[in-house]
Design a protein around this motif. Sequence first.
Motif, short mmCIF file in Angstrom:
data_model
loop_
_atom_site.label_atom_id
_atom_site.label_comp_id
_atom_site.label_asym_id
_atom_site.label_seq_id
_atom_site.Cartn_x
_atom_site.Cartn_y
_atom_site.Cartn_z
N VAL A 76 0.82 -1.21 0.00
CA VAL A 76 0.00 0.00 0.00
C VAL A 76 0.85 1.27 0.00
O VAL A 76 0.88 2.02 -0.98
N PHE A 77 1.58 1.53 1.09
CA PHE A 77 2.27 2.81 1.20
C PHE A 77 3.42 2.94 0.21
O PHE A 77 3.59 4.00 -0.41
N TYR A 115 1.99 3.60 -3.10
CA TYR A 115 1.53 4.99 -3.12
C TYR A 115 2.69 5.94 -3.39
O TYR A 115 2.59 6.86 -4.22
N SER A 157 3.88 6.13 -7.07
CA SER A 157 2.87 6.46 -8.06
C SER A 157 3.23 7.76 -8.79
O SER A 157 4.15 8.48 -8.39
N PRO A 208 -0.29 13.49 -1.66
CA PRO A 208 0.18 13.07 -2.99
C PRO A 208 0.75 14.23 -3.79
O PRO A 208 0.12 14.76 -4.70
N ILE A 228 -10.45 1.67 0.30
CA ILE A 228 -9.80 1.80 -1.01
C ILE A 228 -10.74 1.54 -2.17
O ILE A 228 -10.80 2.32 -3.11
N GLY A 280 -5.39 11.49 -1.99
CA GLY A 280 -4.78 10.28 -1.44
C GLY A 280 -5.36 9.82 -0.13
O GLY A 280 -4.76 8.99 0.57
N ILE A 311 -5.54 5.97 0.89
CA ILE A 311 -4.27 5.37 1.31
C ILE A 311 -3.83 5.96 2.64
O ILE A 311 -3.35 5.24 3.53
N ARG A 312 -3.98 7.25 2.81
CA ARG A 312 -3.53 7.92 4.05
C ARG A 312 -4.32 7.42 5.26
O ARG A 312 -3.75 7.23 6.34
N SER A 330 -4.50 0.42 -7.10
CA SER A 330 -4.32 0.20 -5.66
C SER A 330 -5.17 -0.97 -5.18
O SER A 330 -4.72 -1.80 -4.39
#
Length: 469
Positions: free
Chosen positions: A48-49, A52, A55, A119, A185, A201, A204-205, A304
């Motif tokens: 995930v992170f 991210y 990206s 992001p 997500i 973002g 994800i955050r 994602s």
Amino acid sequence: MTDGTSTPSTPAPAGAAEGPAPKRSHVLAWGLWDWGSASFNAVITTFVFTVYLTSDAFGGETAVSAQLGIAMTIAGVLVALLAPVTGQRSDRRGRRKLWLGINTYIVVLLSALMFFVAPDPSYLWLGLLLLAVSTVFFEFAGVNYNAMIRQVSTRATIGKVSGFGWGMGYVGGIVLLLFVYFGFIEPIGGSALFGVPDTDGYPIRVTVLVSAIWFGVFALPVLLSVPEYSSPKAAGTLEHPAPAAKRVGFIESYRILFRDIRTLYRESRQTVYFLLASAVFRDGLTGVFTFGGVLAAGSFGFSSGQVIIFAIAANIVAGASTIVVGLLDDRFGAKPVIVTALVGLVVCGSAVFFLHDGGQTVFWIFGLALCAFVGPAQSASRSFLARRIPEGRDGEIFGLYATTGKAATFLSPAMFTLFIGIGAAIAGPGVNVQYWGILGIVLVLLVGLLLLIPVRTNADAASAPARTR
């Protein structure tokens, strides 16, 4: 007289337990830390992170992946330099659980701070800094956690308890990934299940924030219920209570480490050779998961959500294969299992590189195949060493196992970065060559395999003619 090829003295029988069995509640509490730590392994560093951070929001995949590799390389070097000091001090001062708690909650705090990584390219180095520093402290916590296995097991149950913890990690990763996938997500009817906006973002955050809370909650049971190993309450387990020893400094810690290695080299040279080989190939195994999600998104176009689905499938495959192959380990020995797994990893990793034009189908097939080989190689590596440990020196040898493993943690990130650079030089500017990084990981695995092949097992040494100096 030893000649450098002799085997260690025969370990005590598996059933030679010492004292009463530890409480089941202590075993469960210990395993729950592994369940919680899956949040860092699965969400932060793998699927995930890191995906991210690599990206388009933070820059081109090739450039950002190279910077990620640099950050993780620095983290690996710091772990290699500092892990022997931190682990040794916690053992000698009888503060193993204390430092497990401190290191764990530093990781929790740093993971929570990742929420503020918006992001935008200007936030890239904040994200990389938080990732690298949290990785260092996570490795420190892992040293303390692994050492505690002797407090929640006996000689007869240490393998079962270890497998339980390993399994809890896989299952915890699956549960958490499913929760964040559907909760934050993957949109359902225009928004995620918990209504997190799909802008800036935030999915994800929020996910990394939830993962921090997850780890913090499930780390509590082992800290609250399992006694410190220097406590009289720990009596009856393999880790006997010991008075706090004199504190040693940074340089002295390394003097002790090198002294132990010299002693082991004289008494069981093949064990030292295995420690070196395993340090290399275990870092390659770590690299498969560390950069797997990054490659899935950056080179094969996974979204994602698709990365999360792949992660869930990867954990299921890795967990199932580890359990099944464990039976083959007992029947055929650990070394054939490790060699087979490493060969499989080299072949499948190479296939990902050479067949990358096949897109997501190629990554699904060979990516899951890679995961099927990772768990068995890790598990068999531990059992191989356990079969070589002289009686009464379990802690010392497994301490060296941990230290040598940490000393090589920079190899995969460094090779991943190097091969991306080679690919960029060959392909020219503007071409996404992130997939070249897989060759760096394959190279680490191949070197580990070549170092392992000459290592003799106990059976090999027993059938060889005796030699003297």
